[in-house]
Design a protein around this motif. Structure first.
Motif, PDB file in Angstrom:
ATOM      1  N   ALA A  75       1.603  48.816   2.737  1.00 55.37           N
ATOM      2  CA  ALA A  75       0.712  49.785   2.095  1.00 55.37           C
ATOM      3  C   ALA A  75       1.381  51.151   2.023  1.00 55.37           C
ATOM      4  O   ALA A  75       1.978  51.608   3.007  1.00 55.37           O
ATOM      5  CB  ALA A  75      -0.606  49.885   2.874  1.00 55.37           C
ATOM      6  N   GLN A  76       1.271  51.776   0.867  1.00 57.40           N
ATOM      7  CA  GLN A  76       1.835  53.109   0.646  1.00 57.40           C
ATOM      8  C   GLN A  76       0.693  54.082   0.349  1.00 57.40           C
ATOM      9  O   GLN A  76      -0.083  53.875  -0.585  1.00 57.40           O
ATOM     10  CB  GLN A  76       2.812  53.072  -0.524  1.00 57.40           C
ATOM     11  N   ARG A  77       0.628  55.156   1.111  1.00 61.90           N
ATOM     12  CA  ARG A  77      -0.462  56.131   0.938  1.00 61.90           C
ATOM     13  C   ARG A  77      -0.433  56.752  -0.454  1.00 61.90           C
ATOM     14  O   ARG A  77       0.626  56.959  -1.037  1.00 61.90           O
ATOM     15  CB  ARG A  77      -0.322  57.256   1.965  1.00 61.90           C
ATOM     16  N   GLY A  78      -1.620  57.053  -0.948  1.00 63.39           N
ATOM     17  CA  GLY A  78      -1.740  57.824  -2.177  1.00 63.39           C
ATOM     18  C   GLY A  78      -2.247  57.040  -3.359  1.00 63.39           C
ATOM     19  O   GLY A  78      -2.766  57.631  -4.295  1.00 63.39           O
ATOM     20  N   GLY A  79      -2.064  55.734  -3.338  1.00 58.79           N
ATOM     21  CA  GLY A  79      -2.628  54.917  -4.401  1.00 58.79           C
ATOM     22  C   GLY A  79      -1.741  54.694  -5.602  1.00 58.79           C
ATOM     23  O   GLY A  79      -1.877  53.683  -6.306  1.00 58.79           O
ATOM     24  N   THR A  80      -0.840  55.629  -5.858  1.00 63.41           N
ATOM     25  CA  THR A  80       0.127  55.456  -6.938  1.00 63.41           C
ATOM     26  C   THR A  80       1.467  55.066  -6.329  1.00 63.41           C
ATOM     27  O   THR A  80       1.928  55.729  -5.398  1.00 63.41           O
ATOM     28  CB  THR A  80       0.287  56.753  -7.742  1.00 63.41           C
ATOM     29  N   TYR A  81       2.057  54.010  -6.859  1.00 67.39           N
ATOM     30  CA  TYR A  81       3.320  53.536  -6.288  1.00 67.39           C
ATOM     31  C   TYR A  81       4.481  54.423  -6.711  1.00 67.39           C
ATOM     32  O   TYR A  81       4.679  54.684  -7.911  1.00 67.39           O
ATOM     33  CB  TYR A  81       3.589  52.098  -6.735  1.00 67.39           C
ATOM     34  N   TYR A  82       5.238  54.891  -5.727  1.00 67.28           N
ATOM     35  CA  TYR A  82       6.460  55.639  -5.974  1.00 67.28           C
ATOM     36  C   TYR A  82       7.604  54.897  -5.311  1.00 67.28           C
ATOM     37  O   TYR A  82       7.620  54.765  -4.080  1.00 67.28           O
ATOM     38  CB  TYR A  82       6.354  57.053  -5.407  1.00 67.28           C
ATOM     39  N   PRO A  83       8.565  54.400  -6.078  1.00 71.46           N
ATOM     40  CA  PRO A  83       9.617  53.580  -5.482  1.00 71.46           C
ATOM     41  C   PRO A  83      10.505  54.320  -4.487  1.00 71.46           C
ATOM     42  O   PRO A  83      11.154  53.679  -3.654  1.00 71.46           O
ATOM     43  CB  PRO A  83      10.412  53.096  -6.693  1.00 71.46           C
TER      44      PRO A  83
END
Length: 122
Positions: A97-105
């Protein structure tokens, strides 16, 4: 956030599997979700990611057209449908899971599951 993967197993080349990752302890839609894999003796590799709404998905080239990532926000679950499996897909698959909801590679993922083994025989 706790992540628990399931759905791995031993299959033959050409078969399909669907991995699931159940999330708890946070607001699921606050996170972009991803799948990674690590084969024996190799580094962990990005497989796919999905943004909070499910409207945007991202794939590593070697799985494009074979794997599909999706999410069910009502049930706090992310999936990885894997079709036309190959022996080289053998690995431990991790949900993250990556915080923020928008995926940033270029950003790190913040939470990880324990992994589920996928073994594809030839």
């Amino acid at each position: 956030v706790q992540l628990v993967e399931s759905g791995g197993g031993l299959v033959q080349a050409g078969d399909s599997l669907r991995l699931s990752c159940a999330a708890s302890g946070g607001t699921f839609t606050n996170y972009a979700m991803g799948w990674f894999r690590q084969a024996p003796g190799k580094e962990r590799d990005f497989v796919a990611a999905i943004n909070r709404s499910g409207g945007n998905t991202y794939y590593k080239d070697f799985v494009k057209g074979r794997f599909t990532i999706s999410r069910d926000n009502a049930n706090n679950t992310v999936y990885l449908q894997m079709n036309s499996l190959k022996p080289e897909d053998t690995a431990v698959y991790y949900c993250a899971a990556q915080r923020g909801g928008t995926y940033y590679p270029w950003r790190e993922f913040d939470y990880w599951g324990q992994g589920t083994q996928v073994t594809v025989s030839s």
